[in-house]
Design a protein around this motif. Sequence first.
Motif, PDB file in Angstrom:
ATOM      1  N   ASN A  63       0.906  -0.723  -0.268  1.00  0.00           N
ATOM      2  CA  ASN A  63       0.110   0.221   0.088  1.00  0.00           C
ATOM      3  C   ASN A  63       0.779   1.408   0.270  1.00  0.00           C
ATOM      4  O   ASN A  63       1.898   1.434   0.466  1.00  0.00           O
ATOM      5  CB  ASN A  63      -0.689   0.191   1.388  1.00  0.00           C
ATOM      6  CG  ASN A  63      -1.888  -1.129   1.652  1.00  0.00           C
ATOM      7  OD1 ASN A  63      -2.822  -1.008   0.034  1.00  0.00           O
ATOM      8  ND2 ASN A  63      -1.565  -1.420   2.166  1.00  0.00           N
ATOM      9  N   GLU A  65       1.098   3.708   2.179  1.00  0.00           N
ATOM     10  CA  GLU A  65       0.753   3.944   3.797  1.00  0.00           C
ATOM     11  C   GLU A  65       1.117   3.062   4.594  1.00  0.00           C
ATOM     12  O   GLU A  65       0.357   1.665   4.371  1.00  0.00           O
ATOM     13  CB  GLU A  65      -0.584   4.771   4.264  1.00  0.00           C
ATOM     14  CG  GLU A  65      -0.628   6.174   3.138  1.00  0.00           C
ATOM     15  CD  GLU A  65       1.107   6.980   3.660  1.00  0.00           C
ATOM     16  OE1 GLU A  65       1.267   6.969   4.709  1.00  0.00           O
ATOM     17  OE2 GLU A  65       1.234   8.328   3.002  1.00  0.00           O
ATOM     18  N   SER A  67       0.024   0.626   7.600  1.00  0.00           N
ATOM     19  CA  SER A  67      -0.952   0.658   8.996  1.00  0.00           C
ATOM     20  C   SER A  67      -1.957  -0.884   8.394  1.00  0.00           C
ATOM     21  O   SER A  67      -2.884  -1.100   8.637  1.00  0.00           O
ATOM     22  CB  SER A  67      -1.298   1.294   9.192  1.00  0.00           C
ATOM     23  OG  SER A  67      -3.597   1.225  10.721  1.00  0.00           O
ATOM     24  N   TYR A  71      -5.672   0.743   6.820  1.00  0.00           N
ATOM     25  CA  TYR A  71      -5.541   1.398   5.903  1.00  0.00           C
ATOM     26  C   TYR A  71      -6.557   1.820   5.020  1.00  0.00           C
ATOM     27  O   TYR A  71      -7.502   2.143   4.081  1.00  0.00           O
ATOM     28  CB  TYR A  71      -3.868   1.714   5.105  1.00  0.00           C
ATOM     29  CG  TYR A  71      -3.697   2.551   3.954  1.00  0.00           C
ATOM     30  CD1 TYR A  71      -3.863   4.288   3.800  1.00  0.00           C
ATOM     31  CD2 TYR A  71      -3.981   2.045   2.984  1.00  0.00           C
ATOM     32  CE1 TYR A  71      -4.012   4.658   2.699  1.00  0.00           C
ATOM     33  CE2 TYR A  71      -4.178   2.755   1.605  1.00  0.00           C
ATOM     34  CZ  TYR A  71      -4.102   3.313   1.581  1.00  0.00           C
ATOM     35  OH  TYR A  71      -3.964   4.499   0.215  1.00  0.00           O
ATOM     36  N   GLU A  72      -7.001  -0.123   4.441  1.00  0.00           N
ATOM     37  CA  GLU A  72      -7.326  -0.404   3.676  1.00  0.00           C
ATOM     38  C   GLU A  72      -9.555  -0.302   3.656  1.00  0.00           C
ATOM     39  O   GLU A  72     -10.018  -0.223   2.769  1.00  0.00           O
ATOM     40  CB  GLU A  72      -7.443  -2.229   3.186  1.00  0.00           C
ATOM     41  CG  GLU A  72      -5.254  -1.989   2.610  1.00  0.00           C
ATOM     42  CD  GLU A  72      -5.332  -3.473   2.579  1.00  0.00           C
ATOM     43  OE1 GLU A  72      -6.124  -4.304   2.846  1.00  0.00           O
ATOM     44  OE2 GLU A  72      -3.913  -4.167   2.235  1.00  0.00           O
ATOM     45  N   LYS A  74     -12.580   1.275   5.124  1.00  0.00           N
ATOM     46  CA  LYS A  74     -13.023   2.362   5.230  1.00  0.00           C
ATOM     47  C   LYS A  74     -13.879   2.846   4.486  1.00  0.00           C
ATOM     48  O   LYS A  74     -14.501   3.547   4.623  1.00  0.00           O
ATOM     49  CB  LYS A  74     -12.084   3.345   3.838  1.00  0.00           C
ATOM     50  CG  LYS A  74     -10.942   3.579   4.004  1.00  0.00           C
ATOM     51  CD  LYS A  74     -10.047   4.383   2.803  1.00  0.00           C
ATOM     52  CE  LYS A  74      -8.405   4.039   3.030  1.00  0.00           C
ATOM     53  NZ  LYS A  74      -7.715   4.640   1.695  1.00  0.00           N
ATOM     54  N   LYS A 105     -10.697   4.706  10.440  1.00  0.00           N
ATOM     55  CA  LYS A 105      -9.647   6.115   9.800  1.00  0.00           C
ATOM     56  C   LYS A 105      -8.491   6.025  11.533  1.00  0.00           C
ATOM     57  O   LYS A 105      -7.396   6.929  11.500  1.00  0.00           O
ATOM     58  CB  LYS A 105     -10.279   7.473  10.294  1.00  0.00           C
ATOM     59  CG  LYS A 105     -10.811   7.086   8.725  1.00  0.00           C
ATOM     60  CD  LYS A 105     -11.795   8.130   8.095  1.00  0.00           C
ATOM     61  CE  LYS A 105     -12.352   8.133   6.846  1.00  0.00           C
ATOM     62  NZ  LYS A 105     -13.325   8.922   6.587  1.00  0.00           N
ATOM     63  N   TYR A 108      -6.537   3.842  11.964  1.00  0.00           N
ATOM     64  CA  TYR A 108      -5.255   3.341  11.146  1.00  0.00           C
ATOM     65  C   TYR A 108      -4.386   4.603  11.790  1.00  0.00           C
ATOM     66  O   TYR A 108      -2.656   4.800  11.742  1.00  0.00           O
ATOM     67  CB  TYR A 108      -5.998   4.229   9.755  1.00  0.00           C
ATOM     68  CG  TYR A 108      -4.897   4.924   9.052  1.00  0.00           C
ATOM     69  CD1 TYR A 108      -3.759   3.540   8.176  1.00  0.00           C
ATOM     70  CD2 TYR A 108      -4.220   5.986   8.672  1.00  0.00           C
ATOM     71  CE1 TYR A 108      -2.542   4.977   7.849  1.00  0.00           C
ATOM     72  CE2 TYR A 108      -3.962   7.238   7.817  1.00  0.00           C
ATOM     73  CZ  TYR A 108      -2.240   6.225   7.322  1.00  0.00           C
ATOM     74  OH  TYR A 108      -2.203   6.852   6.488  1.00  0.00           O
ATOM     75  N   LYS A 109      -4.817   5.759  12.287  1.00  0.00           N
ATOM     76  CA  LYS A 109      -4.270   7.368  12.753  1.00  0.00           C
ATOM     77  C   LYS A 109      -2.861   6.438  13.291  1.00  0.00           C
ATOM     78  O   LYS A 109      -1.700   6.778  14.464  1.00  0.00           O
ATOM     79  CB  LYS A 109      -4.558   8.609  13.141  1.00  0.00           C
ATOM     80  CG  LYS A 109      -3.821   9.353  13.448  1.00  0.00           C
ATOM     81  CD  LYS A 109      -3.607  10.063  12.123  1.00  0.00           C
ATOM     82  CE  LYS A 109      -2.556  11.370  12.705  1.00  0.00           C
ATOM     83  NZ  LYS A 109      -1.992  11.909  10.859  1.00  0.00           N
ATOM     84  N   GLU A 112      -0.119   4.614  12.378  1.00  0.00           N
ATOM     85  CA  GLU A 112       0.569   5.606  11.490  1.00  0.00           C
ATOM     86  C   GLU A 112       1.302   6.683  12.537  1.00  0.00           C
ATOM     87  O   GLU A 112       2.490   6.827  12.616  1.00  0.00           O
ATOM     88  CB  GLU A 112      -0.072   6.617  10.331  1.00  0.00           C
ATOM     89  CG  GLU A 112       0.418   7.399  10.295  1.00  0.00           C
ATOM     90  CD  GLU A 112      -0.099   8.687   9.348  1.00  0.00           C
ATOM     91  OE1 GLU A 112      -0.271   8.874   8.324  1.00  0.00           O
ATOM     92  OE2 GLU A 112      -0.938   9.297   9.761  1.00  0.00           O
ATOM     93  N   THR A 126       7.384   1.809   0.864  1.00  0.00           N
ATOM     94  CA  THR A 126       6.089   1.399   0.610  1.00  0.00           C
ATOM     95  C   THR A 126       5.856   1.435  -0.912  1.00  0.00           C
ATOM     96  O   THR A 126       6.292   1.580  -2.061  1.00  0.00           O
ATOM     97  CB  THR A 126       4.955   3.255   1.068  1.00  0.00           C
ATOM     98  OG1 THR A 126       5.669   3.603   0.386  1.00  0.00           O
ATOM     99  CG2 THR A 126       5.425   2.294   2.134  1.00  0.00           C
TER     100      THR A 126
END
Length: 593
Positions: A63, A65, A67, A71-72, A74, A105, A108-109, A112, A126
């Motif tokens: 990906n 990014e 995570s 990340y994927e 959503k 989200k 994910y944060k 990250e 990545t």
Amino acid sequence: MADFKIPVDTRPDDQAAKRLGGPIHAERHIDIICVGAGASGLLMAYKLQRHFSNFTLTVFEKNPEVSGTWYENKYPGCACDVPSHNYTWSFEPKLDWSGVYSGSKEIYKYFETFSNKYGLRKYIKTEHIVTGAYWNKASGGYNVKVKDIKSNREFKQHCDIFINASGILNNWRWPAIPGLDKYKGELLHTANWDDSVDLKGKHIGLIGNGSSGIQVLPQVQTIASKVTNFIREPTWVSPVMGLEQHVFSEDEKKDFATKPGVLTEYRKGIERGLNGQFGIFLKDTKPNKDTHAYMLKQMKLKLGNKYLEEKLIPDWSVGCRRMTPGVNYLESLTKENVKVVYGEINEITDKGPLCEDNVEYPVDILICATGFDTTFKPRFPLIGPNGDNLQEIWGKEPESYWGMGAADFPNYMIFLGPNSPIGNGPVLSAIEAQADYMLKWIDRYQTYNINTFAPTHDAINDFIAHKDEFMKRSVWADPCRSWYKAGGPEGKITALWPGSTLHYIEALMDLRVEDWDVKYNGNRFAYLGNGYSRTELDPTADWGYYIRETDDDGPIARNKKLRLINKSGTIAVASTANFVFQTKEDSKSRAHL
């Protein structure tokens, strides 16, 4: 007393040390490749950086990014079914989660931020996807084939140790329903969500009632003109998973951030409760029977519909499939704009699903909440020293050593491989235990002159035999359709550990080297080196460190050592009792500290 003269320093200089081969346990340089920068890959990078030196690490992530799944994924309502404050590393709390069950989200944060805080990006490439790994017979280790997605360039990179952290709930797939490609409306998958599709006022078809479907329905029901939920089998939907959904107030967040011990005790309380649920998964135990009665009552109360009760409440035991906290899901099924179609979908026409009732259900948007490829096969050819491909070997039934290793595939380690504790209790703590176990092997490899290490066939065969016998006592053996199993409802349980998460953590505390086939570079005792200890080569070390006034050693016996680690005697027994069966009011009181 006669004078005693301290002998002169006879340590060799650096060049002499090199000529003599170095001291005992000299650290040789190692090259490590890790597949995936999701939670497991990030943890491995963190722990290698914290505990090791003289290594090179490359983490290839497909990906843009980090995570992974967070990340994927959503889709509307996407969240973790573990309370947020306990979906963190044990050593890395987050002070400001928005609620008990936070969205993707926010999760994910968290990962990250973890990556950025500890400077892990320097290890990660990545938009690079691993397409194959091949054992190098000449030098040992693997030649890993990688594709740079941006440039479409392929290259190879060698590693001594190869770690697969690509995850189990990450490789999404379309459902195997004939005619899916003929559908002319908007086609979505929960794991490949397109935010540009407008759901408002549309007739939505939702396939599935697993974790993703349970989260999606309450979100789309409020904005769609109609939702038709296609369900092929019943499932237990947990009205309460220890804690109801709750949004943390600013005062609560402030207490978490400023009052020493408040957040830690809150997290520990939840973790104790999660770890106290394992009895639910054992047949005919009191926790199993009590949970069954409680959830049956709750589902009937929330559904209030005889047809839905008949179709959605299973005959098999609670926990045979993964339990998911259904925040507003059962209530949503009873709404006027929601229709449940029970049974198989025979095919998809250009308008929508054609079901076994011979009725076609036209929909504007078709959402497939149908999950992932959970076969445990590597997503790329993995070729061992004998020329075997692990994809083929694990094609029917994956058999690993404790979820981390495969026979005949040396220097290869897996996060959350077959028979890991992914449904037995808290999962991130199990990932930490796996990482620590892998690091112990990496340490031995680096300091013991090891060439290869792989679990033996005998060890794996014995483990599988023990696991299969244990599973007969578990609810997972009931005839439900579950990704926990290989080969359908009656298949072997290939996803879960034969015990609790705490059981797994204790099992992994020490290496069982006797279960592994270890080969050395020449003489196995070459690591003894030039006769010097590492202590003698450190001018700042105390050469008499073992001389003391009292015996202050920690316990050597396993059980005494464990009682120190788990702080035995510090917790009142009643504090973890009945966690699953809390009332709504009690759950809220816990959530409100």
